[in-house]
Design an enzyme around this catalytic site. Structure first.
Site, short mmCIF file in Angstrom:
data_model
loop_
_atom_site.label_atom_id
_atom_site.label_comp_id
_atom_site.label_asym_id
_atom_site.label_seq_id
_atom_site.Cartn_x
_atom_site.Cartn_y
_atom_site.Cartn_z
N ASP A 101 3.48 1.08 17.45
CA ASP A 101 2.62 1.75 16.48
C ASP A 101 1.36 2.17 17.21
O ASP A 101 0.71 1.36 17.89
CB ASP A 101 2.27 0.77 15.34
CG ASP A 101 2.18 1.47 14.00
OD1 ASP A 101 1.48 2.48 13.92
OD2 ASP A 101 2.81 0.98 13.04
N ASP A 209 0.08 6.62 13.69
CA ASP A 209 -0.60 6.36 12.42
C ASP A 209 -1.52 7.53 12.05
O ASP A 209 -2.33 7.98 12.87
CB ASP A 209 -1.43 5.08 12.59
CG ASP A 209 -1.94 4.52 11.28
OD1 ASP A 209 -1.12 4.06 10.48
OD2 ASP A 209 -3.18 4.54 11.07
N GLU A 272 2.94 9.93 11.48
CA GLU A 272 2.71 9.66 10.05
C GLU A 272 1.68 10.67 9.55
O GLU A 272 0.58 10.76 10.09
CB GLU A 272 2.20 8.24 9.84
CG GLU A 272 2.17 7.89 8.36
CD GLU A 272 1.06 6.92 7.96
OE1 GLU A 272 1.19 6.28 6.92
OE2 GLU A 272 0.04 6.84 8.68
N HIS A 344 5.69 -0.51 5.03
CA HIS A 344 4.73 -1.58 4.71
C HIS A 344 3.62 -1.12 3.77
O HIS A 344 2.79 -1.93 3.36
CB HIS A 344 4.12 -2.10 6.02
CG HIS A 344 3.31 -1.05 6.72
ND1 HIS A 344 3.90 0.07 7.28
CD2 HIS A 344 1.98 -0.92 6.92
CE1 HIS A 344 2.94 0.84 7.80
NE2 HIS A 344 1.77 0.26 7.60
N ASP A 345 3.58 0.17 3.43
CA ASP A 345 2.56 0.69 2.51
C ASP A 345 3.12 1.01 1.13
O ASP A 345 2.37 1.40 0.23
CB ASP A 345 1.95 2.00 3.06
CG ASP A 345 1.16 1.80 4.33
OD1 ASP A 345 0.64 0.69 4.54
OD2 ASP A 345 1.07 2.77 5.11
O1 ISL Z 1 -0.93 3.26 1.70
C1 ISL Z 1 -1.28 4.35 1.33
C2 ISL Z 1 -1.02 4.71 -0.01
O2 ISL Z 1 -2.12 4.37 -0.76
C3 ISL Z 1 -1.92 5.34 2.18
O3 ISL Z 1 -3.14 5.79 1.75
C4 ISL Z 1 -2.04 4.81 3.58
O4 ISL Z 1 -3.23 4.18 3.76
C5 ISL Z 1 -1.83 5.97 4.46
O5 ISL Z 1 -0.49 6.27 4.30
C6 ISL Z 1 -2.10 5.67 5.90
O6 ISL Z 1 -1.40 4.55 6.32
C7 ISL Z 1 -1.55 4.12 7.63
O7 ISL Z 1 -2.90 4.03 8.05
C8 ISL Z 1 -3.71 3.05 7.40
C9 ISL Z 1 -3.04 1.69 7.29
O8 ISL Z 1 -3.75 0.89 6.39
C10 ISL Z 1 -1.61 1.80 6.84
O9 ISL Z 1 -1.00 0.55 6.82
C11 ISL Z 1 -0.92 2.75 7.77
O10 ISL Z 1 0.45 2.86 7.55
C12 ISL Z 1 -4.95 2.95 8.22
O11 ISL Z 1 -4.61 2.69 9.56
#
Ligand code: ISL
Length: 568
Positions: A101, A209, A272, A344-345
């Site tokens: 990641d 990310d 992402e 995980h989100d």
């Molecule tokens: O989870 C979400 C839905 O509310 C998104 O806003 C999410 O924060 C977004 O997809 C970005 O995610 C990634 O970056 C974030 C981190 O918290 C997430 O776990 C990651 O997947 C910040 O690094």
């Protein structure tokens, strides 16, 4: 994408490990790399090709590792660089690859780069982050003095005041996640160097990310602009200034050139990209442009809520068909799709898009899996999805651990929202639903830890666990194994053309995949109602069954949550 010489990842399935919740090897209640090593046979048995590892770098863990304080080490919480080397080696021995990641839109506020940057306006690294004085006519710290009105993804303003200098720094996420300034070429070079170091160590690629947020729309004089006001508060939506900003393609092409060009090996990059449009995605993933191999888009996981994710609504199947159909069509001849329900989100797919009642849980989990894995693109399986893991029955706000959930609750309560309504939304949408420990067996901590798990295990693990499913040929696990094997065996699954059928049917999702004269027909019933298949898709009735999720009782009727892949 031409069929001949299609890249290896068109036939691959990726499995995501969120290490904190996967498997604990040392009894501290938090999963670790030793735990991942102990469970590699589970991945090999499933048949996946790539392991994407969520962050294991040193981190204060404000956002569970998405706040990195050292890009070139492993947090002792998870193990050491040696354990990671062992993981690379063990994966490669089993013919699997490792995707790291890469979180380079922001660092932790404890990263030495930021600590140096914060030391004062004359710091040589001041310009590595986004520092700005208060809005004109305001004094630092005044309400409304923030340089722009943007709302943070994790509530509040994206600007945090640094008292000693009287300047603010930008953080699109938490205040402990300051955004790096990609306009500065030194920042970019430091990142490329770090990426080359990981590739030299043997990793096979990166999941990047929020990579479409690295280019901000900034005026030549350094100004950033307010976004349109958001309802019910002082903030605005700044996304037009940071989603797919003016230099995003330039930055990704440069990254690709500086990190991957001329390097021997077969790599994978997935960006992402919240808010990415299909037109942009086509540009990002067109191989001729050398940016990224595929992107994670969010359109389908945004269909079951209003403008805010905390305003959940039922999914309409027609919306899902229109969305998936458009992405399949737009990336048919250039570019590539990634396919996911869970990560995980996201809340658990079986609870969200399926039906996690005891009667329908197994069938809806396997139906959703069949639908997704038979699309054209690279499927991603999130840990526990292959077991049909469901959302957690959170009792109260004290049960949540995720910063996004906790901040949202506090902000919305302060704005006068009733606690009950907020909790109902959190139960459905909180990221913590995805983060409860993987259910390995029926023992009290589900075989995840000998200690106290950092987030409680789901009480349903006595029934829903890997040990039970491994023995059961009808299990969700066995079905995922068959789907993954089918992709490896049948080139039409990986590369066939996609054609949507029944676009206006509200309960049946049907499509074909065709390659070199062979066709697969996929019919999925996303409802509790039996469907007259003989009327809807007559070709499917007498066709050879390639794979199904139920024992077919009546070939002419698609049972509740039944999915069939047939060869007409
Ligand atoms: O989870 C979400 C839905 O509310 C998104 O806003 C999410 O924060 C977004 O997809 C970005 O995610 C990634 O970056 C974030 C981190 O918290 C997430 O776990 C990651 O997947 C910040 O690094």
């Amino acid at each position: 994408m031409p069929t001949a010489n299609a890249p290896w990842w068109t036939r691959a399935v990726v499995y995501q490990v969120y290490p904190r919740s996967f498997m604990d090897s040392d009894g501290d209640g938090i999963g670790d790399l030793g735990g991942v090593l102990r469970r590699l046979d589970h991945l090999a048995d499933l048949g996946v090709d790539v392991l994407w590892l969520s962050p294991v770098y040193p981190s204060p863990q404000a956002d569970n590792g998405y706040d990195i304080s050292d890009y070139q080490d492993v947090d002792p919480l998870f193990g050491s660089l040696e354990t990671l080397d062992e993981l690379i080696d063990q994966l490669h021995r089993r013919g699997m690859k490792l995707l790291m990641d890469l979180v380079v839109n922001h660092t932790s506020d404890q990263h030495p780069w930021f600590m140096e940057s914060r030391s004062g306006p004359d710091s040589p690294k001041r310009d590595w982050y986004w520092w700005r004085g208060p809005r004109e006519g305001f004094a630092a710290g005044d309400p409304g003095a923030e340089p722009t009105n943007w709302h943070s993804f994790f509530s509040g303003s994206v600007w945090n005041l640094d008292e000693p200098s009287g300047e603010y720094y930008l953080h699109l996420f938490d205040r402990r996640q300051p955004d790096l300034n990609w306009e500065n070429p030194e920042v970019r070079e430091a990142i490329y160097e770090m990426m080359r170091w990981w590739l030299d160590r043997g990793v096979d690629g990166f999941r990047m990310d929020v990579i479409n947020m690295i280019s901000k729309d900034v005026d030549p004089d350094g100004s950033l602009h307010d976004g349109p006001p958001l309802p019910g508060g002082p903030y605005g939506d700044g996304s037009a200034s940071y989603l797919c900003g003016p230099r995003i393609h330039e930055f990704l092409q440069e990254l690709h050139r500086e990190v991957f060009a001329g390097r021997e090996g077969s790599f994978l990059t997935v960006g992402e990209m919240p808010g990415v449009t299909v037109e942009e995605a086509r540009l990002f993933t067109d191989p001729a442009r050398a940016e990224v191999d595929m992107v994670f888009q969010f359109e389908h996981v945004d269909l079951d809520h209003g403008p805010s994710k905390w305003d959940p609504r039922p999914l309409r199947l027609l919306d899902l068909k229109a969305s998936f159909g458009r992405w399949q069509a737009a990336l048919a001849d250039a570019g590539w799709n990634s396919l996911y329900w869970d990560n995980h989100d996201q809340p658990r797919a079986v609870s969200r898009f399926g039906d996690d009642s005891p009667e329908c849980r197994r069938d809806s989990a396997t139906c959703l899996a069949t639908l997704l894995h038979l699309h054209r693109g690279t499927p991603y399986v999130y840990q526990g999805e292959e077991l049909g893991m469901a959302n957690h029955p959170f009792a109260g706000i004290g049960d949540f651990r995720d910063i996004e959930s906790i901040n949202h609750y506090a902000e919305a309560r302060a704005a006068g929202m009733p606690a009950d309504a907020l909790l109902a939304a959190l139960r459905r949408m909180s990221r913590d639903n995805a983060r409860t420990p993987v259910q390995w067996d029926a023992s009290p901590s589900a075989g995840f830890t000998t200690g106290t798990p950092w987030l409680p295990v789901n009480p349903d693990h006595d029934e829903w666990n890997a040990a039970a499913q491994r023995k059961d040929p009808r299990s969700v696990l066995a079905h995922y194994r068959r789907l993954i094997a089918l992709r490896h065996e049948d080139p039409a699954v990986a590369l066939g053309d996609f054609t949507m059928l029944l676009p206006a049917h509200e309960e049946v999702y049907a499509f074909t995949r065709s390659l070199d004269g062979t066709t697969l027909l996929v019919v999925c019933n996303l409802s509790r109602n039996p469907q007259p298949l003989a009327e809807l898709v007559p070709d499917a009735v007498s066709a050879e069954l390639v794979l199904g999720n139920l024992d077919v009782a009546d070939p002419a009727v698609l049972a509740p949550w039944e999915a069939r892949v047939v060869r007409p």
